[in-house]
Motif scaffolding. Structure first.
Motif, PDB file in Angstrom:
ATOM      1  N   SER A 132       0.829  -1.309   0.235  1.00 22.34           N
ATOM      2  CA  SER A 132       0.165  -0.060   0.032  1.00 22.34           C
ATOM      3  C   SER A 132       0.818   1.212   0.017  1.00 22.34           C
ATOM      4  O   SER A 132       0.389   2.378  -0.122  1.00 22.34           O
ATOM      5  CB  SER A 132      -0.825   0.199   1.158  1.00 22.34           C
ATOM      6  OG  SER A 132      -0.249   0.083   2.353  1.00 22.34           O
ATOM      7  N   THR A 191       3.181   2.022   2.648  1.00 21.93           N
ATOM      8  CA  THR A 191       3.370   2.546   3.868  1.00 21.93           C
ATOM      9  C   THR A 191       4.309   1.534   4.667  1.00 21.93           C
ATOM     10  O   THR A 191       4.198   0.336   4.388  1.00 21.93           O
ATOM     11  CB  THR A 191       1.964   2.697   4.718  1.00 21.93           C
ATOM     12  OG1 THR A 191       1.314   1.408   4.776  1.00 21.93           O
ATOM     13  CG2 THR A 191       0.845   3.717   4.251  1.00 21.93           C
ATOM     14  N   LYS A 213       6.764   5.104  -4.042  1.00 22.88           N
ATOM     15  CA  LYS A 213       6.384   5.019  -5.528  1.00 22.88           C
ATOM     16  C   LYS A 213       6.650   3.513  -6.240  1.00 22.88           C
ATOM     17  O   LYS A 213       5.622   2.946  -6.866  1.00 22.88           O
ATOM     18  CB  LYS A 213       7.061   5.866  -6.317  1.00 22.88           C
ATOM     19  CG  LYS A 213       6.840   7.293  -6.362  1.00 22.88           C
ATOM     20  CD  LYS A 213       7.593   8.190  -7.095  1.00 22.88           C
ATOM     21  CE  LYS A 213       7.426   9.655  -7.011  1.00 22.88           C
ATOM     22  NZ  LYS A 213       8.367  10.580  -7.916  1.00 22.88           N
ATOM     23  N   LYS A 231       0.828   2.314  -4.258  1.00 21.28           N
ATOM     24  CA  LYS A 231       0.026   3.012  -5.319  1.00 21.28           C
ATOM     25  C   LYS A 231       0.104   4.599  -5.430  1.00 21.28           C
ATOM     26  O   LYS A 231      -0.526   5.145  -6.459  1.00 21.28           O
ATOM     27  CB  LYS A 231      -1.514   2.415  -5.165  1.00 21.28           C
ATOM     28  CG  LYS A 231      -1.526   1.015  -5.491  1.00 21.28           C
ATOM     29  CD  LYS A 231      -2.946   0.738  -5.391  1.00 21.28           C
ATOM     30  CE  LYS A 231      -3.146  -0.897  -5.450  1.00 21.28           C
ATOM     31  NZ  LYS A 231      -4.625  -1.395  -5.170  1.00 21.28           N
ATOM     32  N   SER A 232       0.743   5.219  -4.300  1.00 21.23           N
ATOM     33  CA  SER A 232       0.902   6.688  -4.081  1.00 21.23           C
ATOM     34  C   SER A 232      -0.490   7.325  -4.514  1.00 21.23           C
ATOM     35  O   SER A 232      -0.331   8.220  -4.890  1.00 21.23           O
ATOM     36  CB  SER A 232       2.082   7.138  -5.295  1.00 21.23           C
ATOM     37  OG  SER A 232       3.090   6.557  -4.989  1.00 21.23           O
ATOM     38  N   THR A 233      -1.537   6.786  -3.655  1.00 20.11           N
ATOM     39  CA  THR A 233      -2.781   7.599  -3.878  1.00 20.11           C
ATOM     40  C   THR A 233      -2.662   8.604  -2.755  1.00 20.11           C
ATOM     41  O   THR A 233      -1.852   8.591  -1.680  1.00 20.11           O
ATOM     42  CB  THR A 233      -3.965   6.565  -3.348  1.00 20.11           C
ATOM     43  OG1 THR A 233      -3.754   6.091  -1.980  1.00 20.11           O
ATOM     44  CG2 THR A 233      -4.126   5.225  -4.255  1.00 20.11           C
ATOM     45  N   GLU A 234      -3.464   9.728  -2.841  1.00 16.45           N
ATOM     46  CA  GLU A 234      -3.415  10.785  -1.857  1.00 16.45           C
ATOM     47  C   GLU A 234      -3.847  10.336  -0.770  1.00 16.45           C
ATOM     48  O   GLU A 234      -3.163  10.762   0.377  1.00 16.45           O
ATOM     49  CB  GLU A 234      -4.323  11.689  -2.389  1.00 16.45           C
ATOM     50  CG  GLU A 234      -4.614  13.082  -1.667  1.00 16.45           C
ATOM     51  CD  GLU A 234      -5.425  14.227  -2.108  1.00 16.45           C
ATOM     52  OE1 GLU A 234      -5.891  14.959  -1.606  1.00 16.45           O
ATOM     53  OE2 GLU A 234      -5.737  14.032  -3.651  1.00 16.45           O
ATOM     54  N   GLN A 235      -4.676   9.368  -0.507  1.00 15.38           N
ATOM     55  CA  GLN A 235      -5.227   8.958   0.826  1.00 15.38           C
ATOM     56  C   GLN A 235      -4.056   8.394   1.588  1.00 15.38           C
ATOM     57  O   GLN A 235      -3.706   8.348   2.446  1.00 15.38           O
ATOM     58  CB  GLN A 235      -6.416   8.116   0.693  1.00 15.38           C
ATOM     59  CG  GLN A 235      -6.999   7.504   2.086  1.00 15.38           C
ATOM     60  CD  GLN A 235      -8.119   6.813   2.069  1.00 15.38           C
ATOM     61  OE1 GLN A 235      -8.746   6.636   0.858  1.00 15.38           O
ATOM     62  NE2 GLN A 235      -8.744   6.192   3.199  1.00 15.38           N
ATOM     63  N   GLY A 236      -3.451   7.481   0.744  1.00 18.02           N
ATOM     64  CA  GLY A 236      -2.364   6.516   1.161  1.00 18.02           C
ATOM     65  C   GLY A 236      -1.189   7.310   1.552  1.00 18.02           C
ATOM     66  O   GLY A 236      -0.430   7.069   2.526  1.00 18.02           O
ATOM     67  N   ILE A 237      -0.926   8.326   0.913  1.00 18.92           N
ATOM     68  CA  ILE A 237       0.220   9.321   1.151  1.00 18.92           C
ATOM     69  C   ILE A 237      -0.109  10.079   2.382  1.00 18.92           C
ATOM     70  O   ILE A 237       0.640  10.142   3.240  1.00 18.92           O
ATOM     71  CB  ILE A 237       0.667  10.243   0.074  1.00 18.92           C
ATOM     72  CG1 ILE A 237       1.084   9.540  -1.188  1.00 18.92           C
ATOM     73  CG2 ILE A 237       1.529  11.365   0.464  1.00 18.92           C
ATOM     74  CD1 ILE A 237       1.356  10.375  -2.342  1.00 18.92           C
ATOM     75  N   ARG A 238      -1.204  10.541   2.736  1.00 17.57           N
ATOM     76  CA  ARG A 238      -1.584  11.008   3.900  1.00 17.57           C
ATOM     77  C   ARG A 238      -1.538  10.148   5.110  1.00 17.57           C
ATOM     78  O   ARG A 238      -0.751  10.572   6.218  1.00 17.57           O
ATOM     79  CB  ARG A 238      -2.961  11.653   3.805  1.00 17.57           C
ATOM     80  CG  ARG A 238      -3.174  12.901   3.226  1.00 17.57           C
ATOM     81  CD  ARG A 238      -4.630  13.576   3.488  1.00 17.57           C
ATOM     82  NE  ARG A 238      -5.530  12.669   3.274  1.00 17.57           N
ATOM     83  CZ  ARG A 238      -6.555  12.535   2.276  1.00 17.57           C
ATOM     84  NH1 ARG A 238      -6.037  13.336   1.202  1.00 17.57           N
ATOM     85  NH2 ARG A 238      -7.225  11.734   2.355  1.00 17.57           N
TER      86      ARG A 238
END
Length: 321
Positions: free
Chosen positions: A47, A49, A253, A257-264
């Protein structure tokens, strides 16, 4: 609670590990850094993280069943025994026991090819109540793919969850799948070393992984220097990531998947991990001020573990004053 490892094919050539003894054209520093990049990535979820260490606290009682189990079991058990041996654990085959399903804490099903897709030929699910100790594992492998899935999935069975690029059976199917590579053995020895424990955060585990890499390189003095530089550079990079500075780190990366939610979420988790690192003096010099600052940042982003650590840290610091 469970964790699922789902191998799949990855486009592009995997970055090859360059240990000095294997690729002498590369400098020792490059060899160490490439090896550490692989070991660092094993601490990251798909994911994107970073993850905590989860591992077994008991020997493995294994049930192998399903289509072609009779012909696939010997190889499957060999792979699992090779992996468990590096961790200092035993593998006990209970497949033929009348109550095998009840006895087994590792259940491995060889399924018909039609049950899993070619892009997902095998998968492993770790079951645990807390992210510290593995309670049980279930694994499925397509019967025609068992030969290349067995070592890969056995690494996951032991709690090693990442899919790093490099010379490891955990890479999205490496060319060598019939035995453990030196880095695989280093990972397992670190994961199950007396210095490690279930629930360790990435910066607590990273020096242990680094020391295992130092141990397999020929020039240990140079490797130790590279180790210290790597730890310092990695902490700086993760601090910038947690603060939202600069570009997203390549490791995020590469494994997520470097989604906005995942990055937060990743920034919140990394802030917590940095707080623990400074609190424990793991990968960095202990610094209570930095610890509280990072834990407060994580708590402000919604981390409950950070709140708990802040409470514990506050009580400890008050006791010292």
């Amino acid at each position: 609670m469970s964790w699922r490892a789902t191998p799949m094919f990855k486009t592009g050539a995997a970055a090859l590990l360059a240990l000095a003894a294997v690729f002498p054209s590369l400098s020792r520093a490059e060899a160490f850094d490439q090896g550490m990049d692989t070991l660092w990535e094993v601490l990251w979820h798909q994911s994107g993280t970073a993850t905590r260490v989860v591992r077994w606290e008991e020997d493995l009682k294994v049930r192998v069943y399903g289509a072609s189990a009779a012909t696939k079991k010997a190889h499957t058990l060999k792979a699992l025994r090779d992996v468990a041996a590096e961790a200092g654990l035993k593998v006990i085959d209970v497949s033929d026991a009348a109550d095998a399903a009840q006895q087994a804490n590792v259940s491995i099903e060889i399924v018909p090819d039609s049950q899993l897709s070619e892009a997902q030929p095998c998968e492993t699910r770790l079951n645990f109540g807390a992210e510290t100790k593995i309670d049980s594992v279930t694994m499925q492998m397509r019967e025609s793919e068992e030969w290349r899935c067995a070592y890969h999935e056995s690494m996951h069975v032991m709690g090693v969850r990442g899919h790093p690029e490099g010379s490891t059976v955990l890479s999205y199917f490496a060319t060598k799948v019939e035995g453990l590579q030196p880095l695989d053995k280093a990972m397992l020895r670190a994961w199950y070393s007396p210095r490690a424990r279930g629930g360790m955060t990435p910066f607590e585990m990273l020096p242990i992984l680094a020391d295992e890499l130092v141990a397999i390189l020929p020039d240990k003095a140079k490797a130790k220097q590279s180790r210290d530089r790597y730890l310092s550079r990695t902490v700086q990079e993760m601090q910038a990531f947690a603060q939202g500075q600069g570009d997203i780190p390549m490791i995020v990366k590469r494994c997520g998947k470097s989604t906005e939610q995942g990055i937060r979420y990743g920034r919140m988790e990394m802030s917590y991990f940095l707080g623990v690192a400074y609190l424990q003096g793991a990968s960095v010099a202990r610094n209570d001020t930095q610890a509280v600052s990072w834990l407060q940042r994580a708590a402000n982003l919604g981390s409950r573990p950070a709140l708990a650590q802040l409470g514990a840290a506050g009580a400890s610091l008050a006791g010292k004053s």
